[in-house]
Design a protein around this motif. Sequence first.
Motif, short mmCIF file in Angstrom:
data_model
loop_
_atom_site.label_atom_id
_atom_site.label_comp_id
_atom_site.label_asym_id
_atom_site.label_seq_id
_atom_site.Cartn_x
_atom_site.Cartn_y
_atom_site.Cartn_z
N VAL A 1 -2.58 2.62 -3.83
CA VAL A 1 -3.63 1.60 -3.71
C VAL A 1 -4.17 1.56 -2.28
O VAL A 1 -5.40 1.50 -2.05
CB VAL A 1 -3.10 0.22 -4.13
N LEU A 2 -3.25 1.61 -1.30
CA LEU A 2 -3.67 1.61 0.10
C LEU A 2 -4.50 2.84 0.43
O LEU A 2 -5.53 2.76 1.11
CB LEU A 2 -2.44 1.54 1.00
N LEU A 3 -4.06 4.00 -0.07
CA LEU A 3 -4.79 5.24 0.19
C LEU A 3 -6.20 5.19 -0.41
O LEU A 3 -7.18 5.61 0.24
CB LEU A 3 -4.01 6.43 -0.37
N ALA A 4 -6.30 4.68 -1.64
CA ALA A 4 -7.62 4.58 -2.28
C ALA A 4 -8.52 3.64 -1.50
O ALA A 4 -9.72 3.92 -1.30
CB ALA A 4 -7.45 4.10 -3.72
N GLY A 5 -7.98 2.52 -1.05
CA GLY A 5 -8.78 1.58 -0.28
C GLY A 5 -9.26 2.17 1.04
O GLY A 5 -10.40 1.96 1.46
N LEU A 6 -8.38 2.94 1.69
CA LEU A 6 -8.76 3.58 2.95
C LEU A 6 -9.87 4.60 2.74
O LEU A 6 -10.83 4.68 3.52
CB LEU A 6 -7.54 4.25 3.58
N LEU A 7 -9.76 5.39 1.69
CA LEU A 7 -10.78 6.40 1.41
C LEU A 7 -12.14 5.76 1.14
O LEU A 7 -13.18 6.24 1.61
CB LEU A 7 -10.34 7.26 0.22
N ILE A 8 -12.13 4.66 0.39
CA ILE A 8 -13.39 3.96 0.10
C ILE A 8 -14.00 3.40 1.37
O ILE A 8 -15.21 3.50 1.61
CB ILE A 8 -13.15 2.85 -0.93
N ALA A 9 -13.14 2.80 2.21
CA ALA A 9 -13.65 2.18 3.44
C ALA A 9 -14.14 3.21 4.45
O ALA A 9 -15.18 3.04 5.08
CB ALA A 9 -12.55 1.31 4.07
#
Length: 331
Positions: free
Chosen positions: A301-309
């Motif tokens: 979840v953290l990785l996906a959020g970082l990629l989006i941001a």
Amino acid sequence: MYELLGISLVLTALLTINAGTSALAAGVWRLLERPLRRCAASTRAEIVFALRVGPPAVAIIAIAAFLVPSYLTYEPYRSGEFVGNKLAALALISAVGIALALWRGIHSWLATRSLLREWLSIASAFTISQIDIPTFRLPHSFPIIAVVGTVRPRLFIAERVLESLSEEELIAAIAHECGHVAARDNLKRLLIRACRDMLAIVPCGRAIDRAWAENAEAAADEHAAERGSAVALNLASALIEIARMVPAGARPTMPAAVFILGDDDHGVMGRVNRLIALAGTSRQRVSRRFFYWAERLAFLVLLAGLLIAVTNTQVLTSLHIAMERIVQILS
């Protein structure tokens, strides 16, 4: 000045984010401490460890994923901005903390190597059934029974301990040390110490450090007690016997090691009472599968959020504007 300003911003962000999230983590632990007393000690130890190493990890990820790309992308090479006294002071404090953490880490590693060489030169190897780590008999005046090392742990047992404990007490004490090996507590101890040293000038999270040490010992006790009520009682008896052999005010010098009495031998009676309570209740082995998948889910979840941001240019632009204001305020 472009490079110096960027380095100063990185160091200042590392200090402020780390200090802020560490203070937040300390507050979270105060809220969770009482409710988590019903959980297994291993669960508490994992949560406390995450709260301790999480703040610097968040700071490093935020800087690498947002601050550095924003600065390199939108900051003009000749902007005319300079490093003010306030910004320089914060960057210096951060640099001192990083240097202190690195120095103490290297010193601890060298001290551990020296201790291992010294002990191995006088110790003799022997085997114990159901123990798959190298075990050594150590002629030492202190009642040592400890696991030394992080990558290749070794178990050292003082001769006076081997002579004083019964076979059942010795097996229980070794089961406790195996709990530390299974949890990789020596490595975790080094990481927690590094996190503390990075904020040595801005002390935060000392209560979390103590909480982790206490819960790590309790978790190792639980690991031994899972083998049966008799093992729990034998470990309690071994703790009392070893505590009696410790000279008043003496502590072993073991930089990267876990001693069976823990960091505070005054808490032995509390551990003994808990072991007696564990022996009187039927316990089932705590499944770690939930935490295994929960940790990986949180990472995804953290990785996906970082990629989006990171791929959102608006985020980097807003961050650069915020950096410009911070530089003006600290000029």
